[in-house]
Design a protein around this motif. Sequence first.
Motif, mmCIF file in Angstrom:
data_model
loop_
_atom_site.group_PDB
_atom_site.id
_atom_site.type_symbol
_atom_site.label_atom_id
_atom_site.label_comp_id
_atom_site.label_asym_id
_atom_site.label_seq_id
_atom_site.Cartn_x
_atom_site.Cartn_y
_atom_site.Cartn_z
ATOM 1 N N VAL A 467 0.813 -1.217 0.000
ATOM 2 C CA VAL A 467 0.000 0.000 0.000
ATOM 3 C C VAL A 467 0.845 1.266 0.000
ATOM 4 C CG1 VAL A 467 -2.022 -1.045 1.044
ATOM 5 C CG2 VAL A 467 -0.204 -0.220 2.517
ATOM 6 N N ALA A 468 2.112 1.165 0.316
ATOM 7 C CA ALA A 468 2.992 2.334 0.298
ATOM 8 C C ALA A 468 4.434 1.846 0.234
ATOM 9 C CB ALA A 468 2.774 3.203 1.540
ATOM 10 N N ALA A 469 5.301 2.659 -0.398
ATOM 11 C CA ALA A 469 6.698 2.259 -0.537
ATOM 12 C C ALA A 469 7.567 3.498 -0.668
ATOM 13 C CB ALA A 469 6.887 1.354 -1.751
ATOM 14 N N SER A 470 8.771 3.416 -0.051
ATOM 15 C CA SER A 470 9.798 4.437 -0.228
ATOM 16 C C SER A 470 10.959 3.789 -0.970
ATOM 17 C CB SER A 470 10.230 4.970 1.142
ATOM 18 O OG SER A 470 10.826 3.947 1.919
ATOM 19 N N SER A 471 12.094 4.454 -0.991
ATOM 20 C CA SER A 471 13.231 3.935 -1.751
ATOM 21 C C SER A 471 13.857 2.707 -1.097
ATOM 22 C CB SER A 471 14.284 5.028 -1.926
ATOM 23 O OG SER A 471 14.730 5.477 -0.647
ATOM 24 N N ASN A 472 13.670 2.523 0.230
ATOM 25 C CA ASN A 472 14.327 1.410 0.907
ATOM 26 C C ASN A 472 13.393 0.558 1.775
ATOM 27 O OD1 ASN A 472 13.774 3.260 2.855
ATOM 28 N ND2 ASN A 472 15.862 3.438 3.641
ATOM 29 N N MET A 509 15.237 -4.017 0.358
ATOM 30 C CA MET A 509 14.114 -3.250 0.891
ATOM 31 C C MET A 509 13.554 -3.944 2.120
ATOM 32 S SD MET A 509 12.042 -1.822 -2.416
ATOM 33 C CE MET A 509 11.290 -0.549 -1.425
ATOM 34 N N GLN A 510 13.241 -3.150 3.113
ATOM 35 C CA GLN A 510 12.669 -3.679 4.345
ATOM 36 C C GLN A 510 11.152 -3.770 4.196
ATOM 37 O OE1 GLN A 510 13.169 -1.157 7.736
ATOM 38 N NE2 GLN A 510 12.506 -2.697 9.214
ATOM 39 N N MET A 511 10.563 -4.889 4.692
ATOM 40 C CA MET A 511 9.120 -5.075 4.618
ATOM 41 C C MET A 511 8.503 -4.892 6.001
ATOM 42 S SD MET A 511 6.872 -8.364 3.392
ATOM 43 C CE MET A 511 6.635 -9.117 4.983
#
Length: 563
Positions: A467-472, A509-511
Amino acid sequence: MSYQALYRVWRPQSFIDVVGQEHVTKTLQNALLQEKTSHAYLFSGPRGTGKTSAAKILAKAVNCERAPVNEPCNECLTCKGITDGSIQDVIEIDAASNNGVEEIRDIRDKVKYAPNIGKYKVYIVDEVHMLSIGAFNALLKTLEEPPKHVIFILATTEPHKIPLTIISRCQRFDFKRITAQAIIGRMKLIIDETGVECEDQALHVIARAAEGGMRDALSLLDQAISFSQDQVTVEDALTVTGAVSQGFLNKLAQAVMEKNAAAGLEYLEELLFQGKDPARFVEDFILYYRDMLLFKAAPKLEESLERVMLDEEFQMLAEKINPAELYELIEVLNKAQQEMRWTNHPRIFLEVAIVKLCQLERKGAPAASADLQPLLHKIEMLEQEISHLKSHGVSVQDEAQPVAQKKAQRSSRKGFQAPIGKISEILKQATKNDLMGIKSNWGEMLNRLVHNQMRSQAALLNEAEPVAASSNAFIIKFKYEIHCQMAMDNTRFLDTLSNTIFELLGKRMQMVGIPDEQWQKVREDFLQNQQDGDAGEERSNAEEPLIAEAKKLFGDDLVEIVD
């Protein structure tokens, strides 16, 4: 073969023999007497409720030599020929195996020919929902305006799959599930005619297992007769249907009420040793407590009971337990049933559920008289001391209440708690492009998890979505809280997921997981804070022109800005 199954031998040959569908048979009989039969009928309903039988009876009634009649005579040559299938004027078609356009076109070409013997040519199309869209379109015009000597009867168990253009051209009759009492009455008639010995309770067990289908009931009865020796007993019926006996459920319920976990586990071990399915047992136990709850609410509605028979032991147990306890028992069993669907070892969850049931605190249970008297004496002494202090002007405050409230708040926190701080940081740096990058590779990531022998873990993500994501980092919303907790607590699963994303996107990427309910609140709070911040920034920008105008009028030296 000389022997025929009971449901074939005892197939209804008249409308009066069609059990539990009086709303359908009465309407058809009136239409036959008034000679107002339609050109097309749709019979829908669960399996084994008499759809095809009613269709053949209607075909005999319209072609009977004594027509108009409300029942076929079953004596004339036409009725006998339709019954044994020797007359070609009644054509039965299995749409499951003849679902193509060519088969329907063949029917469309042949309907114009007059019947050979009877007055009407009747087409009975069974499981009509299996026809393809092209076949339905080929049937459409013929179904709307067939020749006067043709009647179509469509039968289906899934009417929602039939196009509305077909349904609107038919008279629709919905067959309902047959009640247990009606099924028992029909089986008693068959047993009396065949001379088979059978216990009444065995018929109740078979009727409950049939779930409203007469054909299923007669098949189970046929199987029970073959399994039994001289008489069909309750144990024979339970063995054939795979159900758990009433006595066993009563014993287990008694162990739960007495908080005897050892006895409960011993009974469970005996059940599993007999080869019973744990999933079927949990369902039976839930229905047992459900029936107990309904019995306590409405004792006279015996027909609404799904699983139990009102024996003396069951009624005694129902009197000793209150509805609040039943709610908790059903909730624990329902949760265990859900968890058993996601594991290869359902027995473990079943044993844990039995122990939990035995350890539940009984609501409304009176305290033991031996413990009650000293407690009442202490309460009385404390009340006297408090009244003595108040009489001397000492104020007494209830200091224990805040502590109790704090403990209650602490103990009320259950389930998975999402890391709100991490989620807020991700949302601050989130972009649409980063989210699209995750979503575009989501399907491939699930496929790779399956190939990496993590099928059960991948199943947790079937009802989850990013539902949302940044660069990392990125946020995954789970539909169910239990799935979120299982995924976030599995270190191997998280490592595999991180490696898969690295292979697809080229970066680590961290989940972060969050259940759906918590996500809605976190998202609303974040958006509200953003709006408040934007409003403050707009106010500050609005003040700058005023300051500039003041400096222009009075000069920079005379203007002092106070925040």
